[in-house]
Design a protein around this motif. Sequence first.
Motif, short mmCIF file in Angstrom:
data_model
loop_
_atom_site.label_atom_id
_atom_site.label_comp_id
_atom_site.label_asym_id
_atom_site.label_seq_id
_atom_site.Cartn_x
_atom_site.Cartn_y
_atom_site.Cartn_z
N ALA A 84 0.82 -1.22 0.00
CA ALA A 84 0.00 0.00 0.00
C ALA A 84 0.85 1.27 0.00
O ALA A 84 0.31 2.37 -0.06
N GLY A 85 2.18 1.12 0.09
CA GLY A 85 3.07 2.29 0.03
C GLY A 85 3.58 2.78 1.36
O GLY A 85 4.34 3.74 1.42
N ALA A 86 3.19 2.13 2.47
CA ALA A 86 3.67 2.55 3.79
C ALA A 86 5.10 2.06 4.01
O ALA A 86 5.55 1.09 3.39
N LEU A 87 5.80 2.73 4.91
CA LEU A 87 7.12 2.28 5.34
C LEU A 87 6.90 1.44 6.59
O LEU A 87 6.16 1.84 7.49
N VAL A 88 7.53 0.27 6.64
CA VAL A 88 7.26 -0.68 7.71
C VAL A 88 8.57 -1.11 8.38
O VAL A 88 9.56 -1.37 7.70
N ILE A 89 8.53 -1.18 9.71
CA ILE A 89 9.70 -1.56 10.50
C ILE A 89 9.28 -2.55 11.57
O ILE A 89 8.19 -2.45 12.13
#
Length: 152
Positions: A84-89
């Motif tokens: 979806a285009g989010a940055l994930v950590i």
Amino acid sequence: MTTLYVDADACPVKDESVRVGERHGARIRIVSNSWMRLPESDLVERVIVPEGPDEADNWIAERAGTGDVVVTADVPLAARCVKAGALVISPSGKPFREDGIGMRLAMRDLNTHLREAGEIREGGPPFTKADRSRFLNQLETIMRAAKRMAPE
């Protein structure tokens, strides 16, 4: 505006996430299946979803997008949010990226199969001070990147 979503059930870095999110002026949504004590902040919204498998994951995945940051250890949720285009950590500070998410999903599925077959008996490695430090450094970097990407 950037929103920081925290998949809070069993998350060891909720307080750290809130501190970094506040420093960046992000909306912070702490999502869980039950009530939990959270740091007091005008930027924090507590979201309690119904009990059930993947309810918190679905709530986050339906909302996270470009310019947002998601903190989760859940690989399928991470894959949905990256798509979806989010940055994930992850709580240990390892970013999930589109070019590596397929391998992480495959490893997760393999480990699940090995656990069910009795080949693996213990969980993952314990959470360490080094993990917490790496998380704080990486989240700071990711928050800056998300703010540049966020739609006005």
